[in-house]
Write an enzyme that holds these catalytic residues in place. Structure first.
Site, PDB file in Angstrom:
ATOM      1  N   HIS A  49       2.314 -10.257  -9.171  1.00 19.09           N
ATOM      2  CA  HIS A  49       2.744  -9.342  -8.102  1.00 19.09           C
ATOM      3  C   HIS A  49       2.374  -9.931  -6.748  1.00 19.09           C
ATOM      4  O   HIS A  49       1.462 -10.748  -6.656  1.00 19.09           O
ATOM      5  CB  HIS A  49       1.962  -8.013  -8.169  1.00 19.09           C
ATOM      6  CG  HIS A  49       1.982  -7.316  -9.467  1.00 19.09           C
ATOM      7  ND1 HIS A  49       2.725  -6.184  -9.687  1.00 19.09           N
ATOM      8  CD2 HIS A  49       1.319  -7.555 -10.626  1.00 19.09           C
ATOM      9  CE1 HIS A  49       2.518  -5.748 -10.917  1.00 19.09           C
ATOM     10  NE2 HIS A  49       1.673  -6.563 -11.506  1.00 19.09           N
ATOM     11  N   THR A  51       1.036  -8.261  -2.945  1.00 19.97           N
ATOM     12  CA  THR A  51       0.467  -6.983  -2.513  1.00 19.97           C
ATOM     13  C   THR A  51       1.235  -6.377  -1.337  1.00 19.97           C
ATOM     14  O   THR A  51       1.046  -5.195  -1.031  1.00 19.97           O
ATOM     15  CB  THR A  51      -0.996  -7.166  -2.073  1.00 19.97           C
ATOM     16  OG1 THR A  51      -1.023  -8.107  -0.987  1.00 19.97           O
ATOM     17  CG2 THR A  51      -1.861  -7.652  -3.210  1.00 19.97           C
ATOM     18  N   GLU A 113      -2.476  -9.738  -8.852  1.00 20.33           N
ATOM     19  CA  GLU A 113      -1.926  -9.452  -7.521  1.00 20.33           C
ATOM     20  C   GLU A 113      -2.226 -10.636  -6.610  1.00 20.33           C
ATOM     21  O   GLU A 113      -3.319 -11.208  -6.650  1.00 20.33           O
ATOM     22  CB  GLU A 113      -2.562  -8.187  -6.935  1.00 20.33           C
ATOM     23  CG  GLU A 113      -2.138  -6.890  -7.598  1.00 20.33           C
ATOM     24  CD  GLU A 113      -0.804  -6.342  -7.066  1.00 20.33           C
ATOM     25  OE1 GLU A 113      -0.206  -6.974  -6.164  1.00 20.33           O
ATOM     26  OE2 GLU A 113      -0.376  -5.284  -7.571  1.00 20.33           O
ATOM     27  N   HIS A 160       6.754  -8.867 -11.464  1.00 19.32           N
ATOM     28  CA  HIS A 160       6.939  -7.411 -11.535  1.00 19.32           C
ATOM     29  C   HIS A 160       8.429  -7.069 -11.505  1.00 19.32           C
ATOM     30  O   HIS A 160       8.903  -6.173 -12.201  1.00 19.32           O
ATOM     31  CB  HIS A 160       6.195  -6.745 -10.368  1.00 19.32           C
ATOM     32  CG  HIS A 160       5.889  -5.305 -10.590  1.00 19.32           C
ATOM     33  ND1 HIS A 160       5.279  -4.526  -9.650  1.00 19.32           N
ATOM     34  CD2 HIS A 160       6.126  -4.478 -11.650  1.00 19.32           C
ATOM     35  CE1 HIS A 160       5.152  -3.298 -10.113  1.00 19.32           C
ATOM     36  NE2 HIS A 160       5.665  -3.245 -11.320  1.00 19.32           N
TER      37      HIS A 160
HETATM   38 ZN   LIG Z   1       4.000  -5.303  -8.217  1.00 16.50          ZN
END
Ligand SMILES: [Zn+2]
Length: 273
Positions: A49, A51, A113, A160
């Site tokens: 991911h 942030t 992340e 994601h």
């Molecule tokens: Zn995400």
């Protein structure tokens, strides 16, 4: 020796040998010397991911709100790696998600992340800031270590946006999936086959919506099988492009995207080593 005595003696031997242990209140004994063959790690995916925020705001969100990630890789130089959730726990990072027809990804995945401002398409077609090289090296090393430790298949190292294509756009088109794959982390398409398919599609024209939906499903995406190139299908095409054709994320079918999709292995033949 009576049977009960023999059992007690056996347990005593097992405990002394370290193959058995008493429950906390001593009500039963756990014998640890035999193992089932039918077992595997509960972790079989890694989800990356961004942030969409600074290090400070990212840490604040990931430690105070109802979201979580196992790791946070900062944009410091050199980057820092925070472990915010122990790997034995489920982190709340993926939300509603699906990959190869399996939903509810949080309990089976490690979430990483990456501190990054995010991306937006503007009039110049800008795709967002590039990820710093040192940050990518750290993400690659961390992902490789996890993939080795949990024996994670290359196709199960995803963004994601791959597992939630209708809702999410991270880690975005500036994330260098190709570099990671060439460093032995994750899945990539067969570039020679893609070049050949591109010529073929240029000659015979683009396939229909049914083909796109079937092919996207084959490589893991959750896609509506409506036979129509609807808005949701375009979102999934966008997600595929962000990962495998980030030069231009349009959500529209084109010859190069079709060729790369066809040249992408279904499973087990990626590059993780
Ligand atoms: Zn995400």
């Amino acid at each position: 020796m009576r049977i009960a005595q023999r059992f007690v003696t056996l347990l005593a031997i097992l405990i002394l040998a370290g193959c058995a242990s008493q429950s906390p209140e001593g009500r039963y004994t756990i014998i640890d010397s035999m193992k089932s063959k039918g077992q595997n790690s509960r972790i079989d995916m890694i989800v990356l991911h961004y942030t969409a925020g600074s290090k400070t705001s990212s840490l604040a969100v990931l430690t105070n709100k109802d979201v979580g990630a196992h790791y946070l890789v900062t944009d410091d130089n050199p980057p820092l790696v925070y472990r915010l959730v122990n790997e034995s726990m489920s982190a709340w990072h993926a939300g509603e998600s699906s990959w190869y027809g399996r939903t509810y990804i949080n309990p089976r995945s490690i979430g990483i992340e990456i501190v990054h401002p995010g991306w937006e398409r503007n009039v110049n077609g800008t795709m967002g800031a590039p990820y710093p090289i040192s940050q990518i090296h750290t993400v690659t090393a961390l992902t490789r270590d996890l993939a080795k430790r949990y024996d994670i298949k290359p196709e199960n190292i995803v963004g994601h946006s791959d597992v939630a294509p209708l809702r999410k756009q991270d880690p975005g088109p500036s994330f260098p999936w190709k570099e990671l794959a060439h460093d032995g982390v994750g899945r990539w398409f067969d570039e020679n086959a893609a070049a050949k398919y591109e010529v073929e599609f240029s000659k015979k024209g683009l396939p229909d919506a049914k083909w796109w939906q079937a092919q996207l499903k084959r490589v893991g995406y959750s896609v509506p099988e409506t036979g129509v190139l609807d808005a949701n299908t375009r979102h999934v095409i966008s997600a595929f492009q962000m990962h495998y054709r980030p030069e231009w994320v349009s959500g529209k079918p084109d010859v190069q995207t079709a060729a790369r999709l066809l040249a992408l292995p279904t499973t087990g033949t990626g590059l993780t080593r």
